[in-house]
Design a protein around this motif. Structure first.
Motif, PDB file in Angstrom:
ATOM      1  N   ILE A   3      50.626  42.031  60.582  1.00  0.00           N
ATOM      2  CA  ILE A   3      49.744  43.189  60.470  1.00  0.00           C
ATOM      3  C   ILE A   3      49.261  43.311  59.035  1.00  0.00           C
ATOM      4  N   LEU A   4      48.142  43.993  58.857  1.00  0.00           N
ATOM      5  CA  LEU A   4      47.472  44.061  57.558  1.00  0.00           C
ATOM      6  C   LEU A   4      46.922  45.452  57.309  1.00  0.00           C
ATOM      7  N   THR A   5      47.011  45.919  56.063  1.00  0.00           N
ATOM      8  CA  THR A   5      46.274  47.104  55.641  1.00  0.00           C
ATOM      9  C   THR A   5      45.529  46.788  54.361  1.00  0.00           C
ATOM     10  N   LEU A   6      44.321  47.371  54.222  1.00  0.00           N
ATOM     11  CA  LEU A   6      43.500  47.148  53.034  1.00  0.00           C
ATOM     12  C   LEU A   6      42.539  48.308  52.845  1.00  0.00           C
ATOM     13  N   ASN A   7      42.518  48.872  51.637  1.00  0.00           N
ATOM     14  CA  ASN A   7      41.443  49.767  51.242  1.00  0.00           C
ATOM     15  C   ASN A   7      40.295  48.863  50.813  1.00  0.00           C
ATOM     16  N   THR A   8      39.244  48.782  51.611  1.00  0.00           N
ATOM     17  CA  THR A   8      38.216  47.746  51.434  1.00  0.00           C
ATOM     18  C   THR A   8      37.248  48.017  50.282  1.00  0.00           C
ATOM     19  N   HIS A   9      37.038  49.308  49.932  1.00  0.00           N
ATOM     20  CA  HIS A   9      36.035  49.666  48.917  1.00  0.00           C
ATOM     21  C   HIS A   9      34.639  49.222  49.359  1.00  0.00           C
ATOM     22  N   SER A  10      34.556  48.623  50.474  1.00  0.00           N
ATOM     23  CA  SER A  10      33.380  48.065  51.167  1.00  0.00           C
ATOM     24  C   SER A  10      32.127  47.925  50.305  1.00  0.00           C
ATOM     25  N   TRP A  11      31.119  48.712  50.548  1.00  0.00           N
ATOM     26  CA  TRP A  11      29.808  48.466  49.934  1.00  0.00           C
ATOM     27  C   TRP A  11      29.768  48.812  48.453  1.00  0.00           C
ATOM     28  N   LEU A  12      30.857  49.312  47.901  1.00  0.00           N
ATOM     29  CA  LEU A  12      30.902  49.620  46.479  1.00  0.00           C
ATOM     30  C   LEU A  12      31.294  48.409  45.647  1.00  0.00           C
ATOM     31  N   GLU A  13      31.709  47.354  46.312  1.00  0.00           N
ATOM     32  CA  GLU A  13      32.060  46.115  45.627  1.00  0.00           C
ATOM     33  C   GLU A  13      30.818  45.281  45.309  1.00  0.00           C
ATOM     34  N   LYS A  14      30.909  44.447  44.275  1.00  0.00           N
ATOM     35  CA  LYS A  14      29.872  43.457  44.020  1.00  0.00           C
ATOM     36  C   LYS A  14      29.998  42.348  45.055  1.00  0.00           C
ATOM     37  N   HIS A  15      28.866  41.814  45.515  1.00  0.00           N
ATOM     38  CA  HIS A  15      28.836  40.742  46.518  1.00  0.00           C
ATOM     39  C   HIS A  15      29.647  41.114  47.763  1.00  0.00           C
ATOM     40  N   PRO A  16      29.359  42.258  48.371  1.00  0.00           N
ATOM     41  CA  PRO A  16      30.194  42.741  49.476  1.00  0.00           C
ATOM     42  C   PRO A  16      30.179  41.844  50.707  1.00  0.00           C
TER      43      PRO A  16
END
Length: 273
Positions: A3-16
């Protein structure tokens, strides 16, 4: 199961989009049975998605948009031959641009419930927090999985109240619990929020402490959004499980060592026997 958890920060990252593909590649490589994601965003002004595949809505579901990060991830996985069921619930407006929420992905269908845990309920207020509770299965075993993104202990009506509401919603469930996400409360005896979880009547264990094998520990190593003054290594992203679950391994992922950095948080992956 993995199983996995991640705070993705999604579209706020560079090169999403590149990072979305890197996330998909890791999911395929490790074949995670259940995945919890936070800061899963979609632009407020983007177009609606048409019949998102394998999506399981909550009772009062905000419509899914074409650029919903979890929606695109599930599509990318499908294109590479991997089917996931998923759900997403809206928390609040982020950065004046996004519907920000949390998501669950599972190999099997999900029965989702959106639980408002904050005292604040206005999505225009960043303090509005909603946990996503998903009833699903791994093999033939029923599991209750939760994806959450809590407030800081110092917020008025913050973590303590939010955790209390979470406990109340979960305490009468019979299936084993896996509670995952960004808790915004570091793992240390000096932080009351962490101790509150460990001493919960839900009888949870910290997968890091319970794991037989460990690789890595901290999920934040510098100043990030919400921790702008931070200069410490912090473990604020967790996978807590019911105590009867045997945790064979704990790994920090997306830390730039064995897997690329895809967010301002590192992820946590555990293997449960």
């Amino acid at each position: 199961m993995n199983i996995l958890t991640l705070n993705t920060h999604s579209w706020l990252e560079k090169h999403p989009l590149e990072k979305l593909q890197q996330l998909a590649a890791q999911i395929i490589r490790e074949d995670y049975a259940i995945i919890a994601l936070q800061e899963v965003n979609q632009r407020i002004d983007s177009s609606l998605a048409i019949s998102p595949q394998n999506f399981h809505p909550t009772k009062e579901q905000l419509p899914i948009h074409e650029d919903n990060f979890a929606h695109l991830l599930v599509q990318r996985l499908k294109e590479q031959g991997h089917d996931y069921h998923w759900s997403w619930t809206y928390n609040h407006i982020g950065y004046d641009l996004y519907h920000e929420g949390v998501a669950l992905l599972s190999k099997q269908p999900i029965q989702p419930t959106a639980l408002v845990v904050s005292a604040e309920k206005d999505p225009n207020d960043y303090r509005t927090r909603v946990a996503l509770i998903g009833q699903t299965k791994v093999g033939k075993k029923s599991i209750t999985a939760v994806s959450c993104h809590y407030s800081w202990w110092t917020e008025v009506g913050g973590f303590a109240d939010e955790w209390s509401k979470t406990e109340a919603a979960l305490q009468n469930l019979s299936s084993p619990l896996i509670i995952m996400g960004d808790f915004n409360n570091p793992a240390s005896a000096k932080y009351t929020g962490y101790e509150l979880v460990l001493n919960s009547p839900l009888l949870l264990q910290d997968s890091f402490l319970a794991a037989k094998e460990k690789r890595g520990e901290h999920t934040v190593e510098k100043a990030i959004d919400g921790w702008g003054e931070n200069q410490e290594k912090l473990r604020i992203d967790f996978i807590f499980t019911s105590q009867e679950m045997a945790i064979s391994s704990y790994q920090v992922v997306f830390d730039g060592k064995y897997t690329p950095i895809v967010s301002d948080h590192f992820g946590v992956a555990v293997t449960i026997q």
